[in-house]
Design an enzyme around this catalytic site. Structure first.
Site, PDB file in Angstrom:
ATOM      1  CE  LYS A 187      -3.711   1.953   2.929  1.00  0.00           C
ATOM      2  NZ  LYS A 187      -4.408   1.792   4.221  1.00  0.00           N
ATOM      3  CB  SER A 235      -7.811   3.416   3.229  1.00  0.00           C
ATOM      4  OG  SER A 235      -6.936   2.893   4.182  1.00  0.00           O
ATOM      5  CB  SER A 276      -7.722   0.560   6.109  1.00  0.00           C
ATOM      6  OG  SER A 276      -8.470   1.734   6.032  1.00  0.00           O
TER       7      SER A 276
END
Ligand code: GLN
Length: 465
Positions: free
Chosen positions: A63, A138, A162
């Site tokens: 990420k 996210s 997330s």
């Protein structure tokens, strides 16, 4: 161990590598999980240290809120769009030391704030099951990359769900470790007291292996710690479940009941538990998370690094312009909220009150774990939602964080898993365990996986996945 990654040893062979890169090119044109993809650079990082490791030749993704040397670290924000990281996060370094090849950085909601990845300033990521739908967030790019068979695992960060929520939306496994179990060094801070680096994975075994490699105390993160015991976890026998009306969409509700029935049929005792503080998770989470965010994001001034406006009369104006042009709306909203709850004279009313409630939430879980070994609950009240009108607005998304934020507030480990596929979309459930009870989570979800292996989106089935 070998069999876990066997099909994924792609990057030690030039023919396989070509196939792989072609697959990523065609697949990511539809999904857009990656913000940056560069096998050569990834191989370069691994070549320095990773010879002979158990992940040799295995691609993975990270990420884009976690630092990897030589790759950009955008946090999905315009304010860091061109920032290249000079160093690598400890968790990533440990994986590279085992030979893992960090092939690319994945899309996310700006600074980790959101549940759809649509809050990224750098593009939208589509759900591999239905490209009209969001991939969750996210860590949406990480979950989508795993679901689409582009990597066997991808790192994410979980501050309020997330890792688990996008994993649930994309039909993969999502581990949020115990707070402090994995070093946060190299994770760009959003809400430091809540977050931890976790992993989206194609199988329980892969999630377990990756966690075992990443975990452990790190002198660069003073809040990291070792679990303290190597004693094998006693197996779970009693599963705590939630009663009453949970406000779930029908497909998620059906999946929850079916999962409970599955474990009952396997001889587990199912016990309804009462989490009396549940109504407070969302307000307490958003009070604490925004307060911490407003302090953590104060460093983006446009002066030392990051986005710089074309012209400013003085440093003050420079900073004002950098922040108003560089941050997106959701980030600005949260900075404002956080500043509001920390205002002098009001701390008692909001921030300190939220801290006291957080203590009570922890105590509530301590009590619950005297009655159950693990707790089973949904991840999110809906499956992956549509963009725009038919979906959830920002406020509805926040209310829907009511099942995920609990584990962050209490610092507990949680593992989400694909429990069902309904109407062509996955539905995820999660188990929570006492602190450092990750092994218990892997064991119990493994049992489910044996009967219902990870589903795959019909249009994304490469030979290695
Ligand atoms: N939906 C949560 C939020 O918007 C998830 C955040 C996270 O875990 N990074 O804050």
């Amino acid at each position: 161990m070998e069999s876990l990654f066997k099909r994924w040893v792609i990057l030690s062979d030039s023919t396989m590598r070509k196939k792989y890169e072609a697959y990523i090119k065609s697949t990511d044109a539809k999904i857009a999980a990656f913000l940056e993809f560069d096998v050569d650079r990834g191989l370069g990082l691994a070549a320095e240290v990773g010879k002979g490791g158990e992940l040799e030749g295995v691609p993975f993704a990270v990420k884009d809120i976690i630092a990897v040397r030589g790759f950009r670290l955008t946090c999905g924000s315009k304010i860091l769009e061109n920032f290249v990281s000079p160093y690598t996060a400890t968790a990533v370094e440990k994986l590279i030391a085992k030979g893992g090849v960090m092939v690319g950085k994945t899309n996310l909601d700006e600074f980790g704030m959101g549940s759809s990845t649509d809050n990224s300033a750098l593009g939208k990521t589509n759900n591999p099951w239905d490209t009209e739908r969001v991939c969750g967030g996210s860590s949406g790019g990480s979950a989508a990359a795993v679901a689409a068979g582009m990597v066997p695992f991808a790192l994410g960060s979980d501050t309020g769900g997330s890792v688990r929520q996008p994993a649930a939306f994309c039909g993969v496994y999502g581990l949020k470790p115990t707070y402090g179990a994995v070093s946060r060094y190299g994770l760009v801070a959003y809400a430091s007291s809540l977050e931890v680096i976790g992993v989206c994975a194609r199988s329980v075994g892969i999630a377990r292996t990756v966690f075992d490699i990443m975990k452990g105390q790190d002198e660069k993160d003073q809040s990291s710690l070792n679990s303290g015991t190597d004693a094998p976890e006693p197996e779970a026998g009693v599963i705590g479940v939630l009663g009453g009306n949970l406000g779930l969409d029908p497909a998620v509700d059906r999946a929850y009941r079916a999962t409970i029935d599955f474990y009952r049929s396997k001889g587990f005792e199912i016990r309804e538990i009462n989490l009396s503080m549940a109504d407070y998770y969302v307000p307490v989470y958003y009070t604490i998370a925004t307060a911490e965010a407003s302090a953590n994001l104060a460093r983006y001034t446009g002066i030392r690094y990051g986005y710089r406006p074309g012209y400013a009369e003085n440093p003050e104006e420079l900073t004002r312009k950098a922040r108003s042009e560089g941050f997106g709306n959701e980030v600005k909203l949260r900075i404002l909220l956080g500043t509001y709850v920390l205002r002098s004279g009001f701390q008692d009313q909001y921030y300190q009150r939220a801290q006291r409630l957080r203590q009570a939430i922890r105590a509530d879980f301590d009590r619950a774990f005297t009655r159950a070994d693990v707790i089973l609950m949904p991840v999110f009240p809906t499956q992956a939602f549509l963009r725009g009108q038919g979906g959830l607005d920002q406020f509805q998304q926040k209310l829907a964080d009511r099942f995920t934020t609990a584990a962050n507030l209490a610092g507990l480990p949680a593992l989400s898993f694909p429990a069902a596929v309904s109407d062509g979309l996955p539905a995820g459930m999660q188990f929570l365990a006492p602190a450092f009870g990750e092994a218990r989570l892997f064991d119990i979800v493994r049992l489910y996986e044996e009967h219902f292996p990870c589903p795959q989106p019909p249009s994304c089935k490469p030979e290695w996945s």
